[in-house]
Design a protein around this motif. Structure first.
Motif, PDB file in Angstrom:
ATOM      1  N   TYR A  48       1.547  -4.181  -3.817  1.00  0.00           N
ATOM      2  CA  TYR A  48       1.573  -5.478  -2.831  1.00  0.00           C
ATOM      3  C   TYR A  48       3.007  -5.054  -2.210  1.00  0.00           C
ATOM      4  O   TYR A  48       4.020  -5.622  -2.791  1.00  0.00           O
ATOM      5  CB  TYR A  48       1.228  -6.699  -3.297  1.00  0.00           C
ATOM      6  CG  TYR A  48       1.314  -7.500  -2.100  1.00  0.00           C
ATOM      7  CD1 TYR A  48       0.376  -7.894  -1.098  1.00  0.00           C
ATOM      8  CD2 TYR A  48       2.573  -8.489  -1.776  1.00  0.00           C
ATOM      9  CE1 TYR A  48       0.188  -8.577  -0.123  1.00  0.00           C
ATOM     10  CE2 TYR A  48       2.426  -9.268  -0.909  1.00  0.00           C
ATOM     11  CZ  TYR A  48       1.349  -9.458   0.247  1.00  0.00           C
ATOM     12  OH  TYR A  48       1.449 -10.349   1.125  1.00  0.00           O
ATOM     13  N   THR A  49       3.060  -4.784  -1.039  1.00  0.00           N
ATOM     14  CA  THR A  49       4.318  -4.778  -0.198  1.00  0.00           C
ATOM     15  C   THR A  49       4.313  -4.996   1.270  1.00  0.00           C
ATOM     16  O   THR A  49       3.197  -4.719   1.836  1.00  0.00           O
ATOM     17  CB  THR A  49       5.258  -3.147  -0.280  1.00  0.00           C
ATOM     18  OG1 THR A  49       6.196  -3.298   0.237  1.00  0.00           O
ATOM     19  CG2 THR A  49       4.295  -2.032   0.236  1.00  0.00           C
ATOM     20  N   THR A  50       5.455  -5.471   1.959  1.00  0.00           N
ATOM     21  CA  THR A  50       5.162  -5.592   3.393  1.00  0.00           C
ATOM     22  C   THR A  50       6.295  -4.809   4.036  1.00  0.00           C
ATOM     23  O   THR A  50       6.512  -4.848   5.211  1.00  0.00           O
ATOM     24  CB  THR A  50       5.409  -7.254   3.917  1.00  0.00           C
ATOM     25  OG1 THR A  50       6.785  -7.810   3.280  1.00  0.00           O
ATOM     26  CG2 THR A  50       4.300  -8.095   3.089  1.00  0.00           C
ATOM     27  N   LYS A  51       7.257  -4.207   3.369  1.00  0.00           N
ATOM     28  CA  LYS A  51       8.062  -3.300   3.569  1.00  0.00           C
ATOM     29  C   LYS A  51       7.895  -1.760   4.058  1.00  0.00           C
ATOM     30  O   LYS A  51       6.730  -1.227   3.281  1.00  0.00           O
ATOM     31  CB  LYS A  51       9.285  -3.228   2.596  1.00  0.00           C
ATOM     32  CG  LYS A  51       9.695  -4.592   1.946  1.00  0.00           C
ATOM     33  CD  LYS A  51      10.936  -4.246   0.957  1.00  0.00           C
ATOM     34  CE  LYS A  51      11.377  -5.515   0.598  1.00  0.00           C
ATOM     35  NZ  LYS A  51      12.292  -5.496  -0.593  1.00  0.00           N
ATOM     36  N   GLU A  52       8.414  -1.318   5.097  1.00  0.00           N
ATOM     37  CA  GLU A  52       7.905  -0.200   5.571  1.00  0.00           C
ATOM     38  C   GLU A  52       8.213   0.813   4.183  1.00  0.00           C
ATOM     39  O   GLU A  52       7.252   1.846   4.503  1.00  0.00           O
ATOM     40  CB  GLU A  52       8.868   0.193   6.811  1.00  0.00           C
ATOM     41  CG  GLU A  52       8.073   1.306   7.591  1.00  0.00           C
ATOM     42  CD  GLU A  52       8.997   1.494   8.910  1.00  0.00           C
ATOM     43  OE1 GLU A  52       9.238   2.504   9.248  1.00  0.00           O
ATOM     44  OE2 GLU A  52       9.383   0.389   9.487  1.00  0.00           O
TER      45      GLU A  52
ATOM     46  N   GLY B 260       6.061  -1.548  -3.661  1.00  0.00           N
ATOM     47  CA  GLY B 260       5.173  -2.681  -4.112  1.00  0.00           C
ATOM     48  C   GLY B 260       5.204  -2.811  -5.641  1.00  0.00           C
ATOM     49  O   GLY B 260       4.229  -3.304  -6.211  1.00  0.00           O
ATOM     50  N   LEU B 261       6.219  -2.279  -6.338  1.00  0.00           N
ATOM     51  CA  LEU B 261       6.083  -2.441  -7.711  1.00  0.00           C
ATOM     52  C   LEU B 261       7.266  -3.245  -8.330  1.00  0.00           C
ATOM     53  O   LEU B 261       7.177  -3.260  -9.777  1.00  0.00           O
ATOM     54  CB  LEU B 261       6.298  -0.900  -8.286  1.00  0.00           C
ATOM     55  CG  LEU B 261       4.839  -0.019  -8.249  1.00  0.00           C
ATOM     56  CD1 LEU B 261       5.178   1.451  -8.909  1.00  0.00           C
ATOM     57  CD2 LEU B 261       3.771  -0.765  -9.035  1.00  0.00           C
ATOM     58  N   GLY B 262       8.314  -3.605  -7.543  1.00  0.00           N
ATOM     59  CA  GLY B 262       9.320  -4.085  -8.038  1.00  0.00           C
ATOM     60  C   GLY B 262       9.046  -5.523  -9.145  1.00  0.00           C
ATOM     61  O   GLY B 262       9.325  -5.720 -10.017  1.00  0.00           O
TER      62      GLY B 262
END
Ligand SMILES: Nc1ncnc2c1ncn2[C@@H]1O[C@H](COP(=O)(O)OP(=O)(O)OP(=O)(O)O)[C@@H](O)[C@H]1O
Ligand SMILES: [Mg+2]
Length: 96
Positions: free
Chosen positions: A43-47, A51-53
């Protein structure tokens, strides 16, 4: 915080045998409907995010029998509280 800001880390002993680590930033904040998805793999919103942090953070915290809570408001910064048990008998002992 892409254009800088303030990051504060504090530690407090809250309830008996419980330690809280609070990480507070003055960044972009997180919309309330996105908060339940934090920690979901990929799950990420960054380009360029994977999404694993937070998934990895969650795994490490769970292995120490703790949990984390996110408090945030869009455009108003984020505060993440990690709660960990302090009883050493409940923790894994890693020998170096
Ligand atoms: N402190 C924060 N402020 C604003 N948004 C955040 C914050 N922490 C996490 N997020 C949001 O949660 C999403 C997931 O975070 P996570 O760290 O798991 O992945 P990522 O940073 O996108 O990618 P990775 O960490 O794998 O490089 C981010 O894409 C971002 O939208
Ligand atoms: Mg990340």
């Amino acid at each position: 915080m892409e254009s800088g800001g303030k990051l504060a880390v504090s530690i407090e002993k809250s309830a008996r045998e419980t330690l809280c680590i609070v990480i507070k930033d003055s960044g972009c904040g997180i919309d309330s409907k996105r908060i339940p998805h934090l920690g979901e793999p990929f799950y990420t919103t960054k380009e360029r995010g994977i999404g694993l942090g937070l998934t990895i953070c969650n795994k490490i915290i769970n292995e120490h029998k703790g949990f984390f809570h996110v408090s945030s408001k869009k455009n108003d910064g984020t505060s993440i509280t990690i709660t960990l048990p302090m009883k050493t008998s409940e923790l894994y002992v890693v020998e170096a």
